[in-house]
Design an enzyme around this catalytic site. Sequence first.
Site, short mmCIF file in Angstrom:
data_model
loop_
_atom_site.label_atom_id
_atom_site.label_comp_id
_atom_site.label_asym_id
_atom_site.label_seq_id
_atom_site.Cartn_x
_atom_site.Cartn_y
_atom_site.Cartn_z
N GLU A 165 0.80 -1.23 0.00
CA GLU A 165 0.00 0.00 0.00
C GLU A 165 0.83 1.28 0.00
O GLU A 165 0.83 2.02 1.00
CB GLU A 165 -0.87 0.06 1.26
CG GLU A 165 -2.10 -0.76 1.26
CD GLU A 165 -2.89 -0.59 2.59
OE1 GLU A 165 -2.64 0.37 3.33
OE2 GLU A 165 -3.74 -1.43 2.84
N GLU A 355 -5.40 -8.34 1.52
CA GLU A 355 -5.90 -7.88 2.82
C GLU A 355 -7.39 -7.63 2.75
O GLU A 355 -7.87 -7.00 1.79
CB GLU A 355 -5.25 -6.56 3.28
CG GLU A 355 -3.87 -6.70 3.86
CD GLU A 355 -3.34 -5.39 4.43
OE1 GLU A 355 -4.15 -4.54 4.88
OE2 GLU A 355 -2.12 -5.23 4.42
O1 IFM Z 1 -3.23 -2.42 9.57
C1 IFM Z 1 -3.34 -1.98 8.26
C2 IFM Z 1 -2.25 -2.58 7.39
O2 IFM Z 1 -0.98 -2.33 7.90
C3 IFM Z 1 -2.32 -2.01 6.00
N1 IFM Z 1 -3.65 -2.14 5.46
C4 IFM Z 1 -4.76 -1.72 6.29
C5 IFM Z 1 -4.66 -2.36 7.65
C6 IFM Z 1 -5.87 -1.99 8.52
O3 IFM Z 1 -6.00 -0.61 8.64
#
Ligand code: IFM
Length: 450
Positions: A165, A355
């Site tokens: 990200e 994710e």
């Molecule tokens: O915890 C974060 C992660 O590090 C990156 N993506 C979003 C998650 C939740 O906010």
Amino acid sequence: MRRADFGDDFTWGVASAAFQIEGAPDADGKRPSVWDDLGRKGRIAGGRVGDVAIDFYNRWESDLDLIQWLGVNANRFSISWPRVFGDGRGPWNDAGGAFYDRVIDGCLARGLEPWVTLYHWDTPSALQREGGWTRRGIVDDFAAFAEAVAQRYGDRVKHWMVFNEPLSVTGHIAAGLLDNRVPQPVKALRAVHHMNLACAEAGRRMREILPADADIGITQVVSVAHPYESTDERTNRARRAVEALLCDMFIDPAGGLGYPFDANPLLKAMRPAIEDGDLELAKFTYDFLGVQYYGPAPVKAFPIPGLRAIVLPWARGSQTKLRSEVGVPVDADGLLWSLRKYAKHPAARRLVVTENGFGMQDRLRDGRVRDDIRTWYLREHLQAVLDARAEGIPVDGFFEWSYADNVEWFLGTRARFGLFYVDYDNDLARVAKDSAYWFHRLLTDPDGAD
Ligand code: IFM
């Protein structure tokens, strides 16, 4: 819902990141990262919670046992740059590097395929002091780190994500959160370009080192803007402007499409950072695009005619009512739309949901955590993945964020995303939440889970 519905080739995993779980900021020669510094400066809720985090550095074996119990076949985690590569430019730190040997071997011994992220935001402090991602020279520093990691672990790790990200990091820079709180939107846009160059260069160098079947990807905030489609052209322009900022500015250059300046003219502020030949250097075809989806980005056209519309993500205007603890609106349809949008992007051959998860303030009562909302959320989003596969979209993996509660960056331990509850008042004991039992049933019971 049954595991078999997703097919035999589907990867099931959980995801985490070094700073959020490891602790041990000075152990075995580790050097500080920008996040260690932020904790020490009191900029993380709860202060130095990252110093211990959830103590994965010491509890990795029992945590891998928990992950194995869930029934997944993959574990996604990140390598801390300053744990293995000193102040950012080496030399390789053998004692720190040995920790990831143990984790990788521990995963393989438990039937968990390691999926390794090279960079999940923990820039070495020394490089941060030189300007971090706003300095062009970091491209070479990162590529050298990527090379060293591939050389060390490439015999056992097949699946890689060069970055996690990048949007979040450039967002932190834009808001001035990584240093003196002075917003730096233009510098942040230049950092976008440096990150794109760094990811492509790292990818190329890794391909030279790794076996031919290495699977190299990148993860992005892949949240299409909502409303997903509109008959109103101004709303559609607003949508494209937001998507350019969320994701397209990071993957269009990799796919050879250049930057989406037309969709969002604000991005033109990065032009001074783009040197001759850079758009060629920013090209790299990833084996997969890691889709990080929590919720859609609500948009509304800016109400002044003629002005390019852009509304901040997560602003009001969503048609969904439910929001997670981190303020993200819930809408599983957005995942399907996101998968549709990026299914044919020239930057990546296939998609993996790297994710997805739900952040809230869970409560431990009588030894149990009743988190029905999280279970519902996961089921809805998994259904969106099934629907995408039924449409022929090449999405072949799902990683739940996260296996256990951990340090949610600036929010510290306030927002919990885990399948396992971490009892911060009781020696960081892990307790399976109801959602963990549901996920376990889904993955291990041939009849599946409701
Ligand atoms: O915890 C974060 C992660 O590090 C990156 N993506 C979003 C998650 C939740 O906010």
